[in-house]
Design a protein around this motif. Structure first.
Motif, PDB file in Angstrom:
ATOM      1  N   HIS A  92       0.828  -1.215   0.000  1.00  0.00           N
ATOM      2  CA  HIS A  92       0.000   0.000   0.000  1.00  0.00           C
ATOM      3  C   HIS A  92       0.860   1.261   0.000  1.00  0.00           C
ATOM      4  CE1 HIS A  92       0.738  -0.654   4.328  1.00  0.00           C
ATOM      5  NE2 HIS A  92       0.667   0.657   4.424  1.00  0.00           N
ATOM      6  N   LYS A  93       2.094   1.190   0.540  1.00  0.00           N
ATOM      7  CA  LYS A  93       2.994   2.346   0.489  1.00  0.00           C
ATOM      8  C   LYS A  93       3.408   2.613  -0.954  1.00  0.00           C
ATOM      9  CE  LYS A  93       3.619   3.956   4.612  1.00  0.00           C
ATOM     10  NZ  LYS A  93       3.463   5.383   4.894  1.00  0.00           N
ATOM     11  N   MET A  94       3.485   1.568  -1.738  1.00  0.00           N
ATOM     12  CA  MET A  94       3.924   1.667  -3.128  1.00  0.00           C
ATOM     13  C   MET A  94       2.747   1.938  -4.070  1.00  0.00           C
ATOM     14  SD  MET A  94       6.806   1.450  -4.717  1.00  0.00           S
ATOM     15  CE  MET A  94       7.296   1.419  -6.435  1.00  0.00           C
ATOM     16  N   HIS A  95       1.644   1.205  -3.862  1.00  0.00           N
ATOM     17  CA  HIS A  95       0.555   1.253  -4.844  1.00  0.00           C
ATOM     18  C   HIS A  95      -0.718   1.921  -4.331  1.00  0.00           C
ATOM     19  CE1 HIS A  95       2.706  -1.378  -7.679  1.00  0.00           C
ATOM     20  NE2 HIS A  95       3.167  -1.986  -6.611  1.00  0.00           N
ATOM     21  N   GLY A  96      -0.740   2.297  -3.079  1.00  0.00           N
ATOM     22  CA  GLY A  96      -1.960   2.875  -2.508  1.00  0.00           C
ATOM     23  C   GLY A  96      -2.841   1.795  -1.893  1.00  0.00           C
ATOM     24  N   GLU A  97      -3.697   2.230  -0.982  1.00  0.00           N
ATOM     25  CA  GLU A  97      -4.500   1.268  -0.233  1.00  0.00           C
ATOM     26  C   GLU A  97      -5.488   0.482  -1.082  1.00  0.00           C
ATOM     27  OE1 GLU A  97      -5.340   3.769   3.578  1.00  0.00           O
ATOM     28  OE2 GLU A  97      -6.538   1.938   3.657  1.00  0.00           O
ATOM     29  N   ALA A  98      -6.172   1.168  -1.986  1.00  0.00           N
ATOM     30  CA  ALA A  98      -7.196   0.484  -2.780  1.00  0.00           C
ATOM     31  C   ALA A  98      -6.576  -0.658  -3.574  1.00  0.00           C
ATOM     32  CB  ALA A  98      -7.888   1.471  -3.714  1.00  0.00           C
ATOM     33  N   LEU A  99      -5.477  -0.382  -4.260  1.00  0.00           N
ATOM     34  CA  LEU A  99      -4.839  -1.433  -5.056  1.00  0.00           C
ATOM     35  C   LEU A  99      -4.275  -2.538  -4.165  1.00  0.00           C
ATOM     36  CD1 LEU A  99      -3.051   0.372  -8.005  1.00  0.00           C
ATOM     37  CD2 LEU A  99      -4.744  -1.454  -8.154  1.00  0.00           C
ATOM     38  N   ALA A 100      -3.789  -2.175  -2.987  1.00  0.00           N
ATOM     39  CA  ALA A 100      -3.252  -3.204  -2.088  1.00  0.00           C
ATOM     40  C   ALA A 100      -4.353  -4.163  -1.638  1.00  0.00           C
ATOM     41  CB  ALA A 100      -2.582  -2.551  -0.884  1.00  0.00           C
ATOM     42  N   ILE A 101      -5.505  -3.603  -1.304  1.00  0.00           N
ATOM     43  CA  ILE A 101      -6.632  -4.471  -0.903  1.00  0.00           C
ATOM     44  C   ILE A 101      -7.030  -5.364  -2.068  1.00  0.00           C
ATOM     45  CG2 ILE A 101      -9.060  -4.493  -0.198  1.00  0.00           C
ATOM     46  CD1 ILE A 101      -8.459  -1.737   1.211  1.00  0.00           C
ATOM     47  N   LEU A 102      -7.172  -4.762  -3.245  1.00  0.00           N
ATOM     48  CA  LEU A 102      -7.635  -5.534  -4.408  1.00  0.00           C
ATOM     49  C   LEU A 102      -6.575  -6.512  -4.911  1.00  0.00           C
ATOM     50  CD1 LEU A 102      -9.520  -2.598  -6.132  1.00  0.00           C
ATOM     51  CD2 LEU A 102     -10.562  -4.691  -5.212  1.00  0.00           C
ATOM     52  N   ALA A 103      -5.298  -6.173  -4.749  1.00  0.00           N
ATOM     53  CA  ALA A 103      -4.242  -7.118  -5.131  1.00  0.00           C
ATOM     54  C   ALA A 103      -4.306  -8.344  -4.215  1.00  0.00           C
ATOM     55  CB  ALA A 103      -2.871  -6.450  -5.041  1.00  0.00           C
ATOM     56  N   GLY A 104      -4.553  -8.124  -2.934  1.00  0.00           N
ATOM     57  CA  GLY A 104      -4.706  -9.242  -2.007  1.00  0.00           C
ATOM     58  C   GLY A 104      -5.906 -10.107  -2.377  1.00  0.00           C
ATOM     59  N   ASP A 105      -7.040  -9.470  -2.597  1.00  0.00           N
ATOM     60  CA  ASP A 105      -8.242 -10.212  -3.001  1.00  0.00           C
ATOM     61  C   ASP A 105      -7.972 -11.020  -4.264  1.00  0.00           C
ATOM     62  OD1 ASP A 105      -9.448  -8.870  -0.934  1.00  0.00           O
ATOM     63  OD2 ASP A 105     -10.642  -7.546  -2.188  1.00  0.00           O
ATOM     64  N   SER A 106      -7.285 -10.384  -5.205  1.00  0.00           N
ATOM     65  CA  SER A 106      -7.015 -11.030  -6.489  1.00  0.00           C
ATOM     66  C   SER A 106      -6.124 -12.250  -6.317  1.00  0.00           C
ATOM     67  CB  SER A 106      -6.336 -10.046  -7.444  1.00  0.00           C
ATOM     68  OG  SER A 106      -7.223  -9.011  -7.792  1.00  0.00           O
ATOM     69  N   LEU A 107      -5.095 -12.122  -5.489  1.00  0.00           N
ATOM     70  CA  LEU A 107      -4.199 -13.256  -5.262  1.00  0.00           C
ATOM     71  C   LEU A 107      -4.960 -14.408  -4.617  1.00  0.00           C
ATOM     72  CD1 LEU A 107      -1.015 -11.337  -4.048  1.00  0.00           C
ATOM     73  CD2 LEU A 107      -1.188 -12.766  -6.107  1.00  0.00           C
ATOM     74  N   LEU A 108      -5.838 -14.077  -3.679  1.00  0.00           N
ATOM     75  CA  LEU A 108      -6.599 -15.131  -2.996  1.00  0.00           C
ATOM     76  C   LEU A 108      -7.524 -15.846  -3.977  1.00  0.00           C
ATOM     77  CD1 LEU A 108      -7.275 -16.563  -0.376  1.00  0.00           C
ATOM     78  CD2 LEU A 108      -8.891 -14.737   0.163  1.00  0.00           C
ATOM     79  N   ALA A 109      -8.288 -15.074  -4.739  1.00  0.00           N
ATOM     80  CA  ALA A 109      -9.214 -15.681  -5.699  1.00  0.00           C
ATOM     81  C   ALA A 109      -8.452 -16.484  -6.751  1.00  0.00           C
ATOM     82  CB  ALA A 109     -10.065 -14.598  -6.363  1.00  0.00           C
ATOM     83  N   HIS A 110      -7.364 -15.893  -7.235  1.00  0.00           N
ATOM     84  CA  HIS A 110      -6.605 -16.538  -8.298  1.00  0.00           C
ATOM     85  C   HIS A 110      -5.979 -17.849  -7.828  1.00  0.00           C
ATOM     86  CE1 HIS A 110      -4.698 -16.772 -12.132  1.00  0.00           C
ATOM     87  NE2 HIS A 110      -3.492 -16.844 -11.605  1.00  0.00           N
ATOM     88  N   SER A 111      -5.606 -17.901  -6.569  1.00  0.00           N
ATOM     89  CA  SER A 111      -4.947 -19.116  -6.055  1.00  0.00           C
ATOM     90  C   SER A 111      -5.856 -20.339  -6.198  1.00  0.00           C
ATOM     91  CB  SER A 111      -4.526 -18.913  -4.597  1.00  0.00           C
ATOM     92  OG  SER A 111      -5.653 -18.816  -3.759  1.00  0.00           O
TER      93      SER A 111
END
Lengths: 302, 302
Positions: free
Chosen positions: A110-129
């Motif tokens: 989130h420091k690099m990409h912002g909070e919204a993208l950090a939350i959605l990147a996490g969600d995406s990794l979980l779903a994609h797994s």
């Protein structure tokens, strides 16, 4: 006959880990090519390909081999487990949670990409797994793949990672946390996914009930030992050495093993856990060499 | 022979939806009993059991029946889909994203439980949904269950919900967004899960390739129509009627169909989509009655 196990001295753990890590890194990279929306894939890749130790996927592959199958068939699952692990790191680092600035030697997601993208990147990794396991696992009866998905869903959910994080946050800043609460937090927060990694490999490899039970106990002990070592290193290491903020546990007044048991007793606890973890695998002889060596190396990192 | 389909006038859609909704609500409740950590389960249940329309699970069950199987076998998947949908609502409402205060007629999850629990409740629902499908689906070949997990993992991930939300946020406040971009956003954000709901039911029910293709097209059109209706209602309705903040799209300067196409043209677009969605199912006769009636009712809600 004693159950004490000596790690195989001729086994080169460092080379083994390095080869496995390279294989996992390359596979993760190939599983997650850049697509649209680019910003999201970049955020996912930023944390996933940041070069972690890949302990969980390595354990998964090793358990699959111990069960008698080729590591290859567990590769999609091993990579999926690293995605789930990365998701939990990204979300745990968020300002609303542990508010971390550094992770794996670089700025947190989130420091690099912002909070919204950090939350959605996490969600995406979980779903994609889960998609990854369901779509890419080949050469395994479908029923086993479903069992693996059930294990990992449990480990990532309220009985595992997410539940452990809630309990961790709930006890932050509280004095007088007992060893039992601490163990419960870590059983969920670190233990659950590590255990699921070993079990997934065992299931995919077709392990029988006895093998599975032994591997489960090994994983539980290793997971707990791993967490205590992490707590100890947070207290005794430098940020440079571990690649993330250190001393944060103390400043956030998090309950840790050293803070509850003291440093010396925590070290003794780790040593006992590792000894037991190694003896869990004694009956497997050479097939357990990598897993035994991994446990032994943990003791040496202290 | 015209492909125009008249909805079956003797079919009582309202009663059908109400019975299905009650069944789904009861099953969701039974799948998510209160456990420790209580605060986490309460946050999960708060949003999941808040009484949504349950459109996606109802579509899933109906598609399973159209394919010739009992709706029962798709019930765990239908409930899992509602969990995934709820996860996306909780996370989209977070302050870092759409910053919503009300949802389904009550405070949003983070307004009620705090941000940390809202994030973890979403993660938990997502992880649990896959465990649920893998563990509870019975009477179906394991290969089909895996195919469903792959579909849903895709729909929830970067190519679906999460990717759509990223694109939505990226275009916020920008003028001159075209219909093509808008359609891409909504295809991911609303369409993907709705399509996956219908497809999952079809897969579990053992639909052949032609049936699956027709159902997919129906779902794509219905999903897009559904989103346009949502956009229109956001502009023309009161908060009381729809149970969440309205007029937010305009104040956030979100690209919506009415803002790009105008209100009248948006309505015409919905009507055309619905007509085509209904004709997609013409060849199935009475077996398609609920799905046809559902599409027809959407036009009437305008």
């Amino acid at each position: 006959m004693t159950m004490n196990v000596e790690p195989n001295r001729s086994f080169d753990l460092r080379a083994y880990l390095s080869i496995r890590r390279a294989r996992i890194d390359a596979t993760l990279e190939s599983y997650l090519a850049l697509e649209e929306p680019r910003a999201l894939y970049e955020a996912m890749r930023y944390s996933l390909l940041a070069g972690g130790k890949r302990l969980r996927p390595i354990l998964c592959l090793a358990a699959c081999e111990l069960a008698g199958a080729r590591a290859e068939i567990a590769l999609p699952t091993a990579c999926a487990i690293e995605m789930i692990h990365t998701m939990s790191l990204i979300h745990d680092d968020l300002p609303a949670m542990d508010d971390g600035d550094y992770r794996r030697g670089r700025l947190t997601n989130h420091k690099m990409h912002g909070e919204a993208l950090a939350i959605l990147a996490g969600d995406s990794l979980l779903a994609h797994s889960f998609e990854l396991i369901a779509r890419r696992t080949v050469g395994v009866p479908a029923q086993r793949t479903l069992a693996v998905i059930a294990e990992l869903g449990r480990a990532a959910g309220p009985r595992g990672l997410a539940g452990g994080q809630v309990e961790d946050l709930a006890h932050e800043g509280k004095y007088g946390v007992g060893v039992d609460v601490l163990e419960d937090i870590h059983t969920r927060k670190t233990g659950a996914l590590l255990e699921a990694a070993v079990l997934s490999g065992a299931i995919l490899g077709g392990a029988d009930a006895l093998t599975t039970a032994r591997l489960r106990r090994y994983a539980q002990r290793l997971g707990l030992a791993f967490q205590i070592v992490d707590d100890i290193l947070d207290l005794t290491s430098t940020c440079e050495a571990v690649g993330k903020n250190v001393g944060k546990d103390a400043s956030a007044r998090k309950a840790t093993y050293p803070s509850v048991l003291g440093l010396a007793e925590s070290r003794r606890h780790v040593e006992m856990l590792i000894e037991h973890a190694m003896s869990d695998l004694a009956c497997f002889g050479d097939r357990a060499t990598p897993l035994v060596a991994l446990a032994a190396s943990l003791a040496q990192s202290l």
